[in-house]
Write an enzyme that holds these catalytic residues in place. Sequence first.
Site, PDB file in Angstrom:
ATOM      1  N   GLU A 127     -28.094 -12.851 -37.570  1.00 10.27           N
ATOM      2  CA  GLU A 127     -26.725 -12.926 -38.050  1.00 10.27           C
ATOM      3  C   GLU A 127     -25.969 -13.823 -37.069  1.00 10.27           C
ATOM      4  O   GLU A 127     -26.009 -13.581 -35.859  1.00 10.27           O
ATOM      5  CB  GLU A 127     -26.101 -11.521 -38.081  1.00 10.27           C
ATOM      6  CG  GLU A 127     -24.712 -11.564 -38.653  1.00 10.27           C
ATOM      7  CD  GLU A 127     -24.040 -10.193 -38.718  1.00 10.27           C
ATOM      8  OE1 GLU A 127     -24.690  -9.170 -38.453  1.00 10.27           O
ATOM      9  OE2 GLU A 127     -22.843 -10.187 -39.051  1.00 10.27           O
ATOM     10  N   ARG A 165     -38.138  -2.702 -30.807  1.00  5.70           N
ATOM     11  CA  ARG A 165     -37.352  -3.781 -30.216  1.00  5.70           C
ATOM     12  C   ARG A 165     -37.591  -3.823 -28.717  1.00  5.70           C
ATOM     13  O   ARG A 165     -38.048  -2.862 -28.099  1.00  5.70           O
ATOM     14  CB  ARG A 165     -35.873  -3.585 -30.517  1.00  5.70           C
ATOM     15  CG  ARG A 165     -35.257  -2.362 -29.842  1.00  5.70           C
ATOM     16  CD  ARG A 165     -33.895  -2.035 -30.419  1.00  5.70           C
ATOM     17  NE  ARG A 165     -32.885  -3.024 -30.100  1.00  5.70           N
ATOM     18  CZ  ARG A 165     -32.178  -3.709 -31.017  1.00  5.70           C
ATOM     19  NH1 ARG A 165     -32.358  -3.502 -32.285  1.00  5.70           N
ATOM     20  NH2 ARG A 165     -31.276  -4.574 -30.662  1.00  5.70           N
ATOM     21  N   LYS A 218     -25.641  -7.033 -29.002  1.00  5.49           N
ATOM     22  CA  LYS A 218     -24.704  -8.150 -29.164  1.00  5.49           C
ATOM     23  C   LYS A 218     -23.283  -7.721 -28.844  1.00  5.49           C
ATOM     24  O   LYS A 218     -22.525  -8.458 -28.239  1.00  5.49           O
ATOM     25  CB  LYS A 218     -24.759  -8.645 -30.605  1.00  5.49           C
ATOM     26  CG  LYS A 218     -25.716  -9.798 -30.796  1.00  5.49           C
ATOM     27  CD  LYS A 218     -25.496 -10.399 -32.169  1.00  5.49           C
ATOM     28  CE  LYS A 218     -26.786 -10.985 -32.696  1.00  5.49           C
ATOM     29  NZ  LYS A 218     -26.752 -11.163 -34.138  1.00  5.49           N
TER      30      LYS A 218
END
Length: 591
Positions: A67, A292, A302
């Site tokens: 994104e 992850r 983020k």
Amino acid sequence: MAGSKANPPQDPNKTDPDKTDPIKTEPKETNKDNDSAVPKHFIRHIIDEDMASGKYDGRVVTRFPPEPNGYLHIGHAKSICLNFGLARDYNGQCHLRFDDTNPGKENVEYVDAIQEDVRWLGFDWKEHLHYTSDYFDRLYGYAVELIKRGKAYVDDQDAEEIRKNRGTLTEPGTNSPYRDRSVAENLDRFEKMKTGEFAEGTCVLRAKIDMAAPNIIMRDPTLYRIRKLDHHRTASQWCIYPMYDFAHCLSDSIEKITHSICTLEFKNNRELYDWVLDALEVYHPQQIEFARLNLSYTVLSKRKLISLVSDNHVSGWDDPRMPTISGLRRRGYTPAAIRNFCERISVARRDSVVDVALLEHSIREDLNKTAPRMMAVLNPLRVVIENFPEDHSEVIEAVNNPEDPAMGTRKIEFSKILYIEQDDFMEAPPKKFFRLAPGREVRLRYAYFITCTEVIKDESGRVVELRCSYDPATRGGDAPDGRKVKATLHWVSAVHGVDAEVRLYENLFTVENPASAENFADVLNENSVQVLTGCKLEPGLGKRDPGHQCQFERLGYFCADIRDYTQQHPVFNRIVTLRDMWAKIKKQQKA
Ligand code: ATP
Ligand code: MG
């Protein structure tokens, strides 16, 4: 050759610490050859089975779907190396797809930075640069189709009511009063959502699944919402935007992805991924989840990285302390080091935390082979060689990289006035200090033995200069009479050396798991950067290009800052010290 164990920083005459690192001797997983004996991670096994069964006609198409609402970080690098690496190894293709369905937070700066970072890591999406926003028309069409199939409805409840009626883990949800609208009414209202007739927040399009589903995600999830915001690509064309769970699976389907690889937090979303594609009876890739990357002493969310930047805790996204790809690049990391790191941590189904020392190990290992050794003095102490002629200099030959003879030698000048490191002298040395002290003889790297004959201090008693003598017979670094010294020091000739700024970096956080701190700003390391000025460099270091990486002997690996280095004003970043914490950890683990 002389060397003293108790001498930090390392004696340059000793083997580079990386050479003794146990991890280096392990067989290296290349992943180049699918039939190699190298252990494969579970995703490779899945793909192998799919290849064998002909599930996707032997195709492997993956995608990396960021994104564009922030810069990429080392966690994304793991996903990039995985997706592009699989495509490479199975003769497939990996798409770069911007998941740009959230116009409030996304912008072109991020789109550009992400492309630069993926390319810099060494990967190529070829003609497969895609944007979810390119599919807005088709996604709208799919939503209309779902309505026609009686599988979606426009809900006029507000966000609060929807949340309240969703139920809990132990209680089923409550059906919306709008759930049984007719297809015609739903089509009409969805059309009106699209043409902007309704205000933001007044209604949403929801899938009609099951308000009692054990998986809460399946309780009539929202597919579209109204957002009266301009989009960085479609401008004001749309005022409704699809939700991730609707847009993502369909984008994968449109692009004929085979393996849609994502992180574990999407495990529960897989049911919805499959539901949407089944409900529309379209091409159906398989979603596979992996753990992850979490890195000690680092945050990789983020949201947190954005606040580090916007609250000015760092100088920007590419601050050399940031775990972003651009930060690591500016710090001096190489793409190869990051790729090797990602290969080494491999891919698993369970979350874990990787020691940041392993990342540092990867860059040391890479630069140990490729980086020239040079001499630089960070905290200079003036040394006058009293028996060396005035206004004279001698050219001395120095080895560029003992790991790679092909890198040759260079000439450096030795003269009467030199700088050594302040730490390399003690007036009253304790027992295990073997470096320079009054009356003591040491070696100057590649040059001569010198002996300290006098210590000069300023009024405050600070040592400001050493008077020394040198032994001309020791040129090159060895005494013909066989006498030994216990330390070898790096040095820079005063008249020849160039002044520089050097920035020393440490972890940005003081605790191993900063994400768990109540306020992560409280656990910021106040000493994460130390800026030294008046450092003295071997002349060659003043004639480099920005981005040049080298080893400062005994001190670490450094990189000419890509923003601030000029030949008039050299600025170097410390990438890592020479001390290899990872090698140490491995040894401890073995013991
Ligand atoms: P947020 O931090 O807000 O959750 P994100 O990091 O997931 O965002 P995306 O742009 O959605 O941001 O990530 C793109 C891809 O990178 C996704 O497929 C995601 O699963 C993967 N990814 C993100 N963080 C990591 C990580 N730490 N380790 C491995 N892959 C990651
Ligand atoms: Mg995400």
